[in-house]
Motif scaffolding. Structure first.
Motif, PDB file in Angstrom:
ATOM      1  N   GLU A 233      13.166  -4.368   5.623  1.00  0.00           N
ATOM      2  CA  GLU A 233      12.452  -3.090   5.466  1.00  0.00           C
ATOM      3  C   GLU A 233      11.077  -3.286   4.837  1.00  0.00           C
ATOM      4  N   LEU A 234      11.007  -4.251   3.879  1.00  0.00           N
ATOM      5  CA  LEU A 234       9.727  -4.504   3.202  1.00  0.00           C
ATOM      6  C   LEU A 234       8.659  -4.944   4.196  1.00  0.00           C
ATOM      7  N   ASP A 235       9.035  -5.783   5.163  1.00  0.00           N
ATOM      8  CA  ASP A 235       8.057  -6.284   6.152  1.00  0.00           C
ATOM      9  C   ASP A 235       7.419  -5.136   6.937  1.00  0.00           C
ATOM     10  N   LYS A 236       8.220  -4.083   7.166  1.00  0.00           N
ATOM     11  CA  LYS A 236       7.704  -2.946   7.943  1.00  0.00           C
ATOM     12  C   LYS A 236       6.574  -2.219   7.207  1.00  0.00           C
TER      13      LYS A 236
ATOM     14  N   LYS B 138       0.832  -1.217   0.000  1.00  0.00           N
ATOM     15  CA  LYS B 138       0.000   0.000   0.000  1.00  0.00           C
ATOM     16  C   LYS B 138       0.863   1.263   0.000  1.00  0.00           C
ATOM     17  N   GLY B 139       0.514   2.196  -0.906  1.00  0.00           N
ATOM     18  CA  GLY B 139       1.239   3.466  -0.959  1.00  0.00           C
ATOM     19  C   GLY B 139       2.574   3.361  -1.691  1.00  0.00           C
ATOM     20  N   GLU B 140       2.853   2.188  -2.309  1.00  0.00           N
ATOM     21  CA  GLU B 140       4.125   2.001  -3.026  1.00  0.00           C
ATOM     22  C   GLU B 140       3.848   1.488  -4.445  1.00  0.00           C
TER      23      GLU B 140
ATOM     24  N   SER C  63      15.452   2.861  -3.473  1.00  0.00           N
ATOM     25  CA  SER C  63      16.677   2.144  -3.091  1.00  0.00           C
ATOM     26  C   SER C  63      17.353   2.836  -1.901  1.00  0.00           C
ATOM     27  N   ALA C  64      17.172   4.176  -1.780  1.00  0.00           N
ATOM     28  CA  ALA C  64      17.725   4.881  -0.613  1.00  0.00           C
ATOM     29  C   ALA C  64      17.032   4.409   0.666  1.00  0.00           C
ATOM     30  N   ARG C  65      15.767   3.957   0.542  1.00  0.00           N
ATOM     31  CA  ARG C  65      15.036   3.426   1.703  1.00  0.00           C
ATOM     32  C   ARG C  65      15.277   1.920   1.868  1.00  0.00           C
ATOM     33  N   ASN C  66      16.125   1.357   1.025  1.00  0.00           N
ATOM     34  CA  ASN C  66      16.487  -0.065   1.069  1.00  0.00           C
ATOM     35  C   ASN C  66      15.280  -0.997   0.907  1.00  0.00           C
ATOM     36  N   ILE C  67      14.334  -0.613   0.020  1.00  0.00           N
ATOM     37  CA  ILE C  67      13.240  -1.550  -0.261  1.00  0.00           C
ATOM     38  C   ILE C  67      13.373  -2.164  -1.658  1.00  0.00           C
ATOM     39  N   ILE C  68      14.336  -1.678  -2.438  1.00  0.00           N
ATOM     40  CA  ILE C  68      14.764  -2.341  -3.675  1.00  0.00           C
ATOM     41  C   ILE C  68      16.300  -2.242  -3.726  1.00  0.00           C
TER      42      ILE C  68
ATOM     43  N   PRO D 117       5.152   8.120 -12.864  1.00  0.00           N
ATOM     44  CA  PRO D 117       6.321   8.929 -12.478  1.00  0.00           C
ATOM     45  C   PRO D 117       7.595   8.483 -13.198  1.00  0.00           C
ATOM     46  N   GLY D 118       8.645   9.260 -13.092  1.00  0.00           N
ATOM     47  CA  GLY D 118       9.927   8.936 -13.730  1.00  0.00           C
ATOM     48  C   GLY D 118      10.570   7.717 -13.070  1.00  0.00           C
ATOM     49  N   PHE D 119      11.019   6.768 -13.884  1.00  0.00           N
ATOM     50  CA  PHE D 119      11.543   5.503 -13.375  1.00  0.00           C
ATOM     51  C   PHE D 119      12.766   5.707 -12.487  1.00  0.00           C
ATOM     52  N   PHE D 120      13.750   6.462 -12.991  1.00  0.00           N
ATOM     53  CA  PHE D 120      15.028   6.533 -12.264  1.00  0.00           C
ATOM     54  C   PHE D 120      14.915   7.356 -10.973  1.00  0.00           C
ATOM     55  N   THR D 121      14.028   8.365 -10.970  1.00  0.00           N
ATOM     56  CA  THR D 121      13.800   9.135  -9.740  1.00  0.00           C
ATOM     57  C   THR D 121      13.199   8.220  -8.677  1.00  0.00           C
ATOM     58  N   GLU D 122      12.182   7.427  -9.084  1.00  0.00           N
ATOM     59  CA  GLU D 122      11.527   6.523  -8.132  1.00  0.00           C
ATOM     60  C   GLU D 122      12.491   5.445  -7.647  1.00  0.00           C
ATOM     61  N   TRP D 123      13.325   4.940  -8.589  1.00  0.00           N
ATOM     62  CA  TRP D 123      14.305   3.908  -8.229  1.00  0.00           C
ATOM     63  C   TRP D 123      15.245   4.437  -7.139  1.00  0.00           C
TER      64      TRP D 123
END
Ligand code: FE2
Ligand code: FE2
Length: 297
Positions: free
Chosen positions: A160-163, A26-28, A246-251, A236-242
């Motif tokens: 992080e994903l579990d959270k 949700k929200g991602e 990734s900075a949040r360590n969910i990918i 949205p833009g792919f690389f911005t979202e990536w």
């Protein structure tokens, strides 16, 4: 010459998709659809892995390696079959992704699907390059399996994903698949090494094929899936979202994937060092999908 010091086990699984929406975190929307892109590509390429390995099997002389390759093919066939129903399931949410599946199938067929022609054009048998083309397709699979191991390890070990309280069935699909990718991570490179010696120059060639393909595929398919999702007003833009995810360590970060690419090209590359088998087997023993099937049996 086989590096897998244990027996690889194909496991039957069962998933109940009733409560799973396409935006399974949700929200991602970006991360959900980036992961959903596997439901299009994997059934296609994993079936192709099996076709190539059927061609390669007569060249295998080591008994343990042959056993590993057959177990690998059985696991990949089950993986593809587990992801496939999601394309139809997403229809219930107003997402028709059948044209995207058909397009991806056409592209894979054109690039690597013909055992007689490179990119559907160059007649390899007539040019005496039939074995080289088989070796190269086996190398492409080894490079691809390096990344499925890296991604499998990421999804398996990531906390992080579990959270974010994701849909439990989708997370189980990705973790069960990731765990089996870790379990059979040495097979594709073992076969590649057995058939060709895996020379560095050839590894550069196969990585040079697969990296642009995967980058293009992830960008295009994530954008496509988001454009088909009626709950998303603007893609949205792919690389911005990536970068943000990734900075949040969910990918995985781009940096970690570049590092993984480099390791594949080094003389000391060994798939055994890329992940931990115990973590994978531990998850497989408690995965709801494997337990449900075991209980039903
Ligand atoms: Fe797989
Ligand atoms: Fe695999």
């Amino acid at each position: 010459m086989a590096m897998t010091p244990y027996k690889i086990v194909p496991r039957k699984v069962s998933f109940d998709w009733k409560g799973t929406p396409p935006q399974w975190i949700k929200g991602e929307p970006f991360v959900s659809h980036l992961a959903n892109s596997t439901h299009i590509l994997l059934p296609i390429v994993e079936a192709w892995f099996c076709q190539v390995y059927k061609e390669a099997l007569p060249h295998v002389t080591d008994d343990k390696l042959r056993e590993d390759v057959i177990a690998f093919m059985r696991q990949e066939a089950i993986h593809g079959g587990a992801h496939k129903p999601l394309a139809e399931h997403f229809l219930k949410f107003g997402m028709n992704i059948a044209p995207g599946v058909a397009r991806t199938q056409r592209i894979v067929d054109r690039l690597v699907g013909d055992p007689e022609r490179i990119f559907g054009l160059i007649p390899v048998k007539r040019l005496g390059l039939g074995k080289w083309w088989l070796d190269t397709r086996v190398g492409i699979i080894a490079a691809g399996e390096h990344f499925t191991c890296i991604l499998g390890r990421f999804i398996l070990e990531n906390q992080e994903l579990d959270k974010l309280e994701p849909d439990a069935t989708m997370l189980d699909l990705l973790r069960w698949h990731g765990a089996e990718e870790v379990e059979h991570r040495a097979v594709a490179f073992d076969l590649y090494k057995d058939m060709t010696g895996a020379p560095i120059a050839h590894r550069v060639l196969v990585l040079g094929f697969i990296l642009p393909f995967l980058t293009w595929y992830w960008v295009e398919s994530t954008r496509y899936l988001m454009s088909q999702d009626p709950t998303i007003a603007k893609v949205p833009g792919f690389f911005t979202e990536w970068r943000k995810a990734s900075a949040r360590n969910i990918i995985p970060s781009a940096r970690s994937l570049i590092g993984a690419s480099w390791r594949f090209l080094t003389p000391g590359y060994n798939p055994e060092h890329e992940a931990d088998t115990e973590i994978a087997l531990d998850y497989l023993a408690r995965s709801p999908a494997t337990r449900r099937k075991t209980a039903a049996a």
